[in-house]
Design a protein around this motif. Structure first.
Motif, PDB file in Angstrom:
ATOM      1  N   ASP A   1      -5.773   7.460  16.174  1.00  0.00           N
ATOM      2  CA  ASP A   1      -7.184   7.712  15.894  1.00  0.00           C
ATOM      3  C   ASP A   1      -7.340   8.967  15.048  1.00  0.00           C
ATOM      4  OD1 ASP A   1      -8.460   5.611  17.014  1.00  0.00           O
ATOM      5  OD2 ASP A   1      -8.466   6.468  19.042  1.00  0.00           O
ATOM      6  N   GLY A   2      -8.235   8.937  14.121  1.00  0.00           N
ATOM      7  CA  GLY A   2      -8.621  10.130  13.370  1.00  0.00           C
ATOM      8  C   GLY A   2      -7.587  10.607  12.371  1.00  0.00           C
ATOM      9  N   ILE A   3      -6.623   9.745  12.036  1.00  0.00           N
ATOM     10  CA  ILE A   3      -5.636  10.173  11.042  1.00  0.00           C
ATOM     11  C   ILE A   3      -6.338  10.205   9.683  1.00  0.00           C
ATOM     12  CG2 ILE A   3      -4.712   7.896  10.428  1.00  0.00           C
ATOM     13  CD1 ILE A   3      -1.902   9.299  10.648  1.00  0.00           C
ATOM     14  N   ARG A   4      -6.083  11.274   8.911  1.00  0.00           N
ATOM     15  CA  ARG A   4      -6.760  11.420   7.619  1.00  0.00           C
ATOM     16  C   ARG A   4      -5.746  11.196   6.499  1.00  0.00           C
ATOM     17  NH1 ARG A   4      -8.355  17.397   8.303  1.00  0.00           N
ATOM     18  NH2 ARG A   4      -6.214  17.268   9.057  1.00  0.00           N
ATOM     19  N   PRO A   5      -6.227  10.865   5.311  1.00  0.00           N
ATOM     20  CA  PRO A   5      -5.297  10.600   4.211  1.00  0.00           C
ATOM     21  C   PRO A   5      -4.307  11.742   4.004  1.00  0.00           C
ATOM     22  CG  PRO A   5      -7.501   9.967   3.554  1.00  0.00           C
ATOM     23  CD  PRO A   5      -7.622  10.585   4.909  1.00  0.00           C
TER      24      PRO A   5
ATOM     25  N   SER B   1       0.840  -1.198   0.000  1.00  0.00           N
ATOM     26  CA  SER B   1       0.000   0.000   0.000  1.00  0.00           C
ATOM     27  C   SER B   1       0.878   1.253   0.000  1.00  0.00           C
ATOM     28  CB  SER B   1      -0.938  -0.013   1.198  1.00  0.00           C
ATOM     29  OG  SER B   1      -0.228   0.207   2.388  1.00  0.00           O
ATOM     30  N   MET B   2       2.055   1.171   0.646  1.00  0.00           N
ATOM     31  CA  MET B   2       2.963   2.321   0.625  1.00  0.00           C
ATOM     32  C   MET B   2       3.517   2.538  -0.776  1.00  0.00           C
ATOM     33  SD  MET B   2       5.111   2.381   4.147  1.00  0.00           S
ATOM     34  CE  MET B   2       5.250   0.686   4.641  1.00  0.00           C
ATOM     35  N   GLU B   3       3.848   1.432  -1.446  1.00  0.00           N
ATOM     36  CA  GLU B   3       4.385   1.548  -2.808  1.00  0.00           C
ATOM     37  C   GLU B   3       3.356   2.194  -3.737  1.00  0.00           C
ATOM     38  OE1 GLU B   3       7.146   1.065  -4.546  1.00  0.00           O
ATOM     39  OE2 GLU B   3       8.348   0.598  -2.769  1.00  0.00           O
ATOM     40  N   ASP B   4       2.072   1.919  -3.484  1.00  0.00           N
ATOM     41  CA  ASP B   4       1.035   2.553  -4.305  1.00  0.00           C
ATOM     42  C   ASP B   4       1.007   4.052  -4.079  1.00  0.00           C
ATOM     43  OD1 ASP B   4       0.217   0.363  -5.714  1.00  0.00           O
ATOM     44  OD2 ASP B   4      -1.342  -0.217  -4.270  1.00  0.00           O
ATOM     45  N   VAL B   5       1.279   4.471  -2.847  1.00  0.00           N
ATOM     46  CA  VAL B   5       1.354   5.907  -2.571  1.00  0.00           C
ATOM     47  C   VAL B   5       2.597   6.483  -3.229  1.00  0.00           C
ATOM     48  CG1 VAL B   5       1.463   7.665  -0.782  1.00  0.00           C
ATOM     49  CG2 VAL B   5       0.076   5.634  -0.424  1.00  0.00           C
ATOM     50  N   VAL B   6       3.692   5.707  -3.246  1.00  0.00           N
ATOM     51  CA  VAL B   6       4.909   6.161  -3.924  1.00  0.00           C
ATOM     52  C   VAL B   6       4.583   6.476  -5.379  1.00  0.00           C
ATOM     53  CG1 VAL B   6       7.160   5.417  -4.802  1.00  0.00           C
ATOM     54  CG2 VAL B   6       6.523   4.921  -2.442  1.00  0.00           C
ATOM     55  N   ALA B   7       3.817   5.589  -6.016  1.00  0.00           N
ATOM     56  CA  ALA B   7       3.540   5.754  -7.440  1.00  0.00           C
ATOM     57  C   ALA B   7       2.607   6.929  -7.686  1.00  0.00           C
ATOM     58  CB  ALA B   7       2.931   4.470  -7.996  1.00  0.00           C
ATOM     59  N   ASP B   8       1.739   7.237  -6.741  1.00  0.00           N
ATOM     60  CA  ASP B   8       0.815   8.354  -6.939  1.00  0.00           C
ATOM     61  C   ASP B   8       0.619   9.065  -5.610  1.00  0.00           C
ATOM     62  OD1 ASP B   8      -0.880  10.093  -8.051  1.00  0.00           O
ATOM     63  OD2 ASP B   8      -2.302   8.596  -8.819  1.00  0.00           O
TER      64      ASP B   8
ATOM     65  N   MET C   1      -3.499   2.863   2.466  1.00  0.00           N
ATOM     66  CA  MET C   1      -2.314   2.695   3.312  1.00  0.00           C
ATOM     67  C   MET C   1      -2.693   2.763   4.794  1.00  0.00           C
ATOM     68  SD  MET C   1       1.120   4.944   3.432  1.00  0.00           S
ATOM     69  CE  MET C   1       1.944   5.094   5.003  1.00  0.00           C
ATOM     70  N   ILE C   2      -3.584   3.680   5.142  1.00  0.00           N
ATOM     71  CA  ILE C   2      -4.021   3.770   6.552  1.00  0.00           C
ATOM     72  C   ILE C   2      -4.719   2.469   6.964  1.00  0.00           C
ATOM     73  CG2 ILE C   2      -5.566   4.973   8.147  1.00  0.00           C
ATOM     74  CD1 ILE C   2      -5.049   7.512   6.526  1.00  0.00           C
ATOM     75  N   SER C   3      -5.589   1.971   6.085  1.00  0.00           N
ATOM     76  CA  SER C   3      -6.316   0.739   6.419  1.00  0.00           C
ATOM     77  C   SER C   3      -5.368  -0.438   6.580  1.00  0.00           C
ATOM     78  CB  SER C   3      -7.331   0.408   5.334  1.00  0.00           C
ATOM     79  OG  SER C   3      -8.142   1.507   5.088  1.00  0.00           O
ATOM     80  N   LYS C   4      -4.381  -0.517   5.683  1.00  0.00           N
ATOM     81  CA  LYS C   4      -3.433  -1.630   5.766  1.00  0.00           C
ATOM     82  C   LYS C   4      -2.593  -1.515   7.041  1.00  0.00           C
ATOM     83  CE  LYS C   4      -4.461  -3.714   1.936  1.00  0.00           C
ATOM     84  NZ  LYS C   4      -5.144  -5.003   1.915  1.00  0.00           N
ATOM     85  N   GLY C   5      -2.286  -0.272   7.428  1.00  0.00           N
ATOM     86  CA  GLY C   5      -1.570  -0.050   8.690  1.00  0.00           C
ATOM     87  C   GLY C   5      -2.410  -0.552   9.849  1.00  0.00           C
TER      88      GLY C   5
END
Lengths: 307, 518
Positions: free
Chosen positions: B393-397, B127-134, B144-148
């Motif tokens: 708690d409450g972390i946003r994208p 999920s982090m790599e997907d954020v790297v790409a975009d 990424m938050i959900s996977k965390g």
């Protein structure tokens, strides 16, 4: 050694139990397709299997990253290609404008086209992939040319000339954007000067001199470099092409690795069906034999013969 | 001068003795399938010959036999094999229980699989790599938050489940301890009966058998040594006497009597807080248990003794296996070790990940982590253990610190650092990466499990061998009993015929003699 009925029957039960255990193991291997189902079955296979899974997942992700790299590089190539062909049109127009057979009306028309081309080049510099402006460095929200036609400056946007990199393998990263801020700036300046020159009412000779069209040695040339601009665009395209090649090589490597790891994983933990089914059949016949022998042994005692 | 009726008497003895033997055969057949039963035989012996010596004894050829008597009824048993059997039972009890503890742990860790912590790590990395790409894609950031969260929950789940099993093991320790106490009491009860019976010259064979069964059970749980104390009175030489059970501490401290005659000790397994181990959570805050402290023995005659972990014989008996799994001596034991390794893994990961997320460098000394709004990154995970690991708690994208420079939405420098963390060698984790550290935990568990399973199999095989050996001595063979039955029946019949013959001779004397000429 003295042997009693209870020994025989307990031995028989134990043997039956052993063969049931064996058959259960084979059955599990056949049903699950895996030779191990818990680490203690074979720790080495288990740990290796965990490693292969990570490798495969990574491989999948890197291949996905490749998709992103592809779309950025393809868009970059496309944009630069168009910029190159547009510059060739500019060259034609310059040569035309440098001819004294043209009236100022004609030059006005040429200028109009030049203005449109300038606009088009700015649009090319604002190419987007998805939501991202690909020529704005890491400031992907901002177009390289603002709405008023002026270029962004590095002081406003700190990331304008920064590379964007993605990982394509463990420890290997690749830049997917191409830094062309200066190039587009130079082109835009050139186009601006060209406009000014064309609207200044200069004669064809003056235009030709200033643009260096009339002489090969560049005497009297004051507006530099359409040819060098074209060359720079080509150089950037070559850079992008090299990157595309690298992406393709990497992709091939990843696909090869995927095949290899899958093969290793299968070899490591998958059931060898031919072997296991044969072993299962053997275990079954042993089981049947012990059942029938057991039934015969336990059937009779001396009681059956005393009358 | 011999007695007229001596022959009758001799044959009558024969009848009675053969009858006893026949009854004993019947007893054997009846108990052919009784657990722990040893076959019995009647020891026959001749009665003293005639005439007995004396000054006034007439001169005659002698001795003439006077018949048979049943001297004693004895069970057939080989004490040496029993000893072997118990030694192997100690080992089997240990490895059986250990195998079970480890296999339960394996079930929970469920590796290798497409779920479990290993996979959760990989998914989080992907999920982090997907954020790297975009980098500015809200969807990728949300994933990424959900996977965390799912990684944190995997840790939470392991922790809860492992502790639950640990609690069950604690409970089993409690049950097993009461079982020991019950066995000690039962053995003492049998001793009491044996002490009452033996001085009369009887052999309480069935009580011996029952006592040996209890002793076998006791040895499954703890290794004990035994000795016997002969009864007084008219006790037979072959009578076994009352059983003394002693526990010998492994460090050579004086042996402790657990059963002596009709007296018995009671034991209690206590934790470090001197409270009985019962499988209830001791520390509700961390949902954990106090480890094994000692076995306290309320000995015979008010004597008390304490046995700590080092005084327990290693790899012997179920109780030792349970204690090894439950935990002892400052965090040792199968479950506490795994739990603390998971805590170590979780806390190191939380620390390093937060460092990078907050500062851009793994040691937390930088200023190169900024979220989408240009603010410095804040903690992503909270907690310090596998139990309380959690995504803030409450972390946003947009709060994810993806960039190393403020206001560069396409900058993925910091998220690449975060993704790299997964394959970074961490000194604190035995010089491995997070995943190789976890992999080594599983490997170690697998090796332990394999060893336990192998040793359990070996002990089972050896004990079976010994069991067969023992059965060869003491188990009832129906064919043999049938043969004996015929033997004793025929002997009985022959004795009866003998009486008839003597009757006929007497008839001759009494009714036939002195009637000449009648």
């Amino acid at each position: 050694m003295r042997v009693t009925q209870s020994m025989l029957s307990s031995n028989m039960l134990r043997n039956l139990n052993t063969s049931y255990n064996k058959m259960a193991k084979y059955q599990e291997q056949l049903n699950s397709g895996k030779v191990i189902n818990r680490p203690s079955d074979n720790p080495v296979v288990a740990v290796k299997g965990m490693g292969y899974r990570v490798d495969l997942d990574k491989n999948e992700q890197y291949q996905r990253n490749m998709g992103q790299a592809h779309s950025w590089l393809d868009s970059t190539d496309e944009a630069l290609g168009q910029a190159g062909s547009v510059l060739i049109r500019v060259k034609e127009l310059i040569v035309q404008a440098a001819s004294d057979t043209n009236t100022s009306d004609d030059r006005e028309k040429i200028n109009q086209e030049i203005t449109q081309i300038k606009q088009h080049l700015q649009d090319l510099a604002n190419t987007r992939v998805g939501e991202n402006y690909i020529f704005s460095g890491t400031n992907t929200n901002s177009p390289l040319f603002k709405a008023d036609g002026t270029i962004q400056s590095s002081t406003d946007l700190t990331g304008l000339k920064k590379p964007i990199e993605v990982n394509v393998f463990d420890g290997i990263k690749m830049q997917i954007n191409t830094e062309v801020v200066d190039l587009f700036n130079d082109i835009d300046t050139f186009m601006g000067e060209l406009e000014d020159l064309l609207t200044s009412g200069a004669t064809g000779k003056e235009i030709g001199d200033k643009l260096g069209v009339n002489s090969t040695d560049g005497t009297n040339q004051t507006i530099l470099g359409l040819d060098s601009l074209t060359e720079n665009v080509l150089a950037k395209r070559a850079e992008v092409g090299a990157k595309q090649n690298r992406v393709e090589l990497m992709e091939n490597r990843l696909q090869l690795q995927e095949v290899n790891v899958t093969k290793l994983m299968s070899k490591n933990e998958d059931t060898d069906y031919a072997k296991t089914i044969t072993e299962m059949a053997t275990a079954e016949s042993i089981h049947q034999a012990s059942l029938s022998v057991g039934a015969k042994i336990i059937q009779q005692t001396l009681v059956d013969f005393i009358r | 001068m011999r007695s007229t009726f001596m022959g009758l008497e001799a044959s009558k003895r024969g009848l009675f003795t053969q009858q006893s033997a026949l009854y004993t055969t019947g007893h054997n057949i009846s108990n052919a399938n009784t657990l722990g039963y040893s076959r019995q035989r009647v020891n026959m012996e001749t009665t003293p010959g005639f005439p007995s010596p004396g000054l006034n004894t007439g001169k005659s050829a002698g001795h003439i036999g006077t018949g048979v008597q049943a001297h004693s009824v004895q069970r057939i048993r080989d004490e040496f094999v029993d000893r072997q059997y118990r030694q192997e039972t100690n080992k089997l009890g240990y490895w059986q229980s250990t195998t079970q503890s480890i296999s339960q742990m394996e079930d929970i860790m469920s590796e290798p699989s497409e779920f479990g912590i290993n996979q959760a790590f990989t998914e989080f990395w992907k999920s982090m790599e997907d954020v790297v790409a975009d980098p500015k894609d809200t969807a990728a950031r949300q994933v990424m938050i959900s996977k965390g969260q799912s990684l944190a929950e995997s840790f939470n789940y392991m922790d809860t489940q492992l502790k639950q099993i640990q609690g069950n093991i604690g409970n089993e320790i409690n049950v097993v301890t009461s079982e020991v106490n019950s066995l000690l009491k039962q053995i003492a009860d049998i001793n009491k009966q044996v002490q009452a019976i033996e001085p009369n010259g009887y052999m309480p064979n069935d009580l011996y058998d029952a006592r040996d069964v209890l002793l076998d059970k006791l040895n499954d749980i703890i290794p004990v040594s035994i000795s016997y104390e002969k009864s007084g009175g008219a006790a037979l030489a072959i009578a076994e006497g009352s059983m003394t059970i002693t526990f010998k501490p492994a460090d050579g401290s004086p042996a402790i009597d657990l059963v002596k005659g009709k007296d018995f000790a009671t034991i209690q397994t206590t934790d470090t807080a001197d409270k009985a181990i019962d499988g209830n959570v001791d520390d509700p805050l961390t949902n954990s248990y106090f480890e094994f402290g000692e076995i306290s023995i309320n000995g015979i005659g008010g004597a008390t003794a304490k046995v700590n972990y080092d005084q327990l014989e290693s790899s012997k008996g179920k109780l030792a296996a349970l204690i090894d799994a439950f935990g002892h001596s400052g965090g040792q034991g199968i479950y506490p070790e795994m739990l603390s390794k998971l805590d170590e893994l979780a806390s190191t990961f939380i620390e390093k990940f937060n460092n990078i997320h907050m500062s851009g460098s793994i040691d937390g000394t930088g200023n190169a982590a900024f979220d989408l709004n240009g603010n410095p990154g804040e903690a992503f995970f909270t907690g310090t253990t596998a139990r309380d690991m959690k995504v803030v708690d409450g972390i946003r994208p947009e709060d994810l610190a993806v960039s190393d420079t403020p206001h560069e939405e396409g900058n993925n420098k910091n998220i690449r650092e975060l993704a790299k963390l997964q394959s970074t060698v961490i000194g604190e984790l035995q010089g491995g990466t997070f995943q190789t550290f976890y992999k080594s935990l599983i490997g170690e568990l697998g090796v332990k499990g394999q060893q336990a399973a192998t040793l359990e199999y070996n002990s089972t095989t050896i004990r079976l061998q010994i069991e067969n050996n023992r059965a060869s001595h003491n188990s009832v063979s129906l064919d043999e009993e049938m043969t004996n039955m015929i033997t004793f029946q025929q002997a009985y019949n022959a004795n009866a015929r003998m009486i008839t013959v003597i009757d006929e001779t007497l008839d001759k004397i009494i009714n036939g003699m002195g009637r000449a000429g009648l």
